[in-house]
Design an enzyme around this catalytic site. Structure first.
Site, PDB file in Angstrom:
ATOM      1  N   GLY A  36       0.307 -27.235  -2.736  1.00 47.12           N
ATOM      2  CA  GLY A  36      -1.127 -27.149  -2.362  1.00 47.12           C
ATOM      3  C   GLY A  36      -1.537 -28.494  -1.728  1.00 47.12           C
ATOM      4  N   GLY A  51       3.912 -25.211  -1.248  1.00 47.65           N
ATOM      5  CA  GLY A  51       3.471 -24.501  -2.262  1.00 47.65           C
ATOM      6  C   GLY A  51       2.962 -25.180  -3.280  1.00 47.65           C
ATOM      7  CG  ASN A  77       3.895 -22.339  12.500  1.00 44.18           C
ATOM      8  OD1 ASN A  77       4.136 -21.772  11.490  1.00 44.18           O
ATOM      9  ND2 ASN A  77       4.110 -23.698  12.521  1.00 44.18           N
ATOM     10  CE1 TYR A  97       8.994 -24.152  10.513  1.00 43.04           C
ATOM     11  CE2 TYR A  97       7.011 -24.721  11.508  1.00 43.04           C
ATOM     12  CZ  TYR A  97       7.835 -23.656  10.901  1.00 43.04           C
ATOM     13  OH  TYR A  97       7.227 -22.728  10.625  1.00 43.04           O
ATOM     14  CD  GLU A  98       5.289 -28.519  15.774  1.00 42.47           C
ATOM     15  OE1 GLU A  98       5.509 -29.282  16.657  1.00 42.47           O
ATOM     16  OE2 GLU A  98       4.291 -28.416  14.996  1.00 42.47           O
ATOM     17  CD  GLU A 144      -0.967 -34.805  18.335  1.00 40.05           C
ATOM     18  OE1 GLU A 144      -0.085 -34.669  18.951  1.00 40.05           O
ATOM     19  OE2 GLU A 144      -2.100 -34.743  18.660  1.00 40.05           O
ATOM     20  CB  VAL A 172       3.839 -30.395   3.257  1.00 41.74           C
ATOM     21  CG1 VAL A 172       4.537 -30.519   1.785  1.00 41.74           C
ATOM     22  CG2 VAL A 172       2.481 -30.577   3.291  1.00 41.74           C
ATOM     23  N   GLY A 204      -0.467 -29.456   1.515  1.00 44.50           N
ATOM     24  CA  GLY A 204      -1.140 -29.098   3.126  1.00 44.50           C
ATOM     25  C   GLY A 204      -2.607 -29.084   2.696  1.00 44.50           C
ATOM     26  CE1 TYR A 226      -3.505 -26.242   9.466  1.00 48.02           C
ATOM     27  CE2 TYR A 226      -2.416 -25.163  11.327  1.00 48.02           C
ATOM     28  CZ  TYR A 226      -2.552 -26.227  10.574  1.00 48.02           C
ATOM     29  OH  TYR A 226      -1.807 -27.256  10.618  1.00 48.02           O
TER      30      TYR A 226
END
Length: 172
Positions: free
Chosen positions: A104, A102, A133, A33-34, A92, A96, A106, A140
């Site tokens: 909850g 969706g 991101n 993903y990253e 680190e 999910v 995370g 956050y």
């Protein structure tokens, strides 16, 4: 830590050695993903040694359900604040699986980690987020996290780390 059952039916618990294949899979999925999959050199053997060996360098919270098993994780370790003279926790990786987002999880993982930090008398909980991101940055922010203006992350790895270590010999 006793496993915690969430109102959504999911559970959060500390990982055990048998969970290493799931942890490695989550690391690989997050790296994909990253756009950093080419940097993953972790193996099950190395994770087993560093997470559950004689010296445990990090811990992992897992989110799971009865149907799918582990579906998310928060991998963390201690850091230290000289200003507070207290340990802190560095998150680190928070991950999910996309089809579980969706629900909850995370939020449950990171707030559970905050609870662990408070219970262990840590002075802070920190993590990094990639500048591109925006979904993670917004998530956050919604939890009350603030950006550390003026701080830049520096890193040395591989050959650069070895070259830096070799410089120590020149000081002797």
């Amino acid at each position: 830590m006793t496993p915690i059952t969430l109102t959504s039916g999911y559970r959060i618990r500390l990982a055990e050695p048998d969970d290493v294949p799931h942890i490695l899979r989550f690391i690989q999925e997050l790296a994909e993903y990253e756009k950093l999959a080419h940097e993953v050199t972790a193996t099950e053997a190395r994770l087993r040694e560093t997470l559950f060996g004689e010296h445990r360098y990090a811990e992992v919270l897992l989110a799971e359900n009865d149907n799918d098993g582990p579906v998310g994780m928060a991998l963390f370790f201690y850091n230290y604040s000289t200003f507070l003279a207290k340990p802190g926790i560095h998150l680190e990786d928070l991950y999910v699986q996309p089809d579980q987002r969706g629900a909850g999880l995370g939020k449950a993982l990171i707030t559970c980690l905050a609870r662990i930090a408070v219970e262990r008398d840590c002075g802070r909980l920190e993590w990094q987020v990639l500048d591109w991101n925006e979904p993670a940055r917004e998530f956050y922010r919604s939890l009350g996290a603030s950006l550390m203006d003026g701080w830049l992350t520096k890193r040395v790895t591989g050959e650069s780390l070895q070259a830096m270590a070799d410089q120590f010999e020149a000081t002797r």
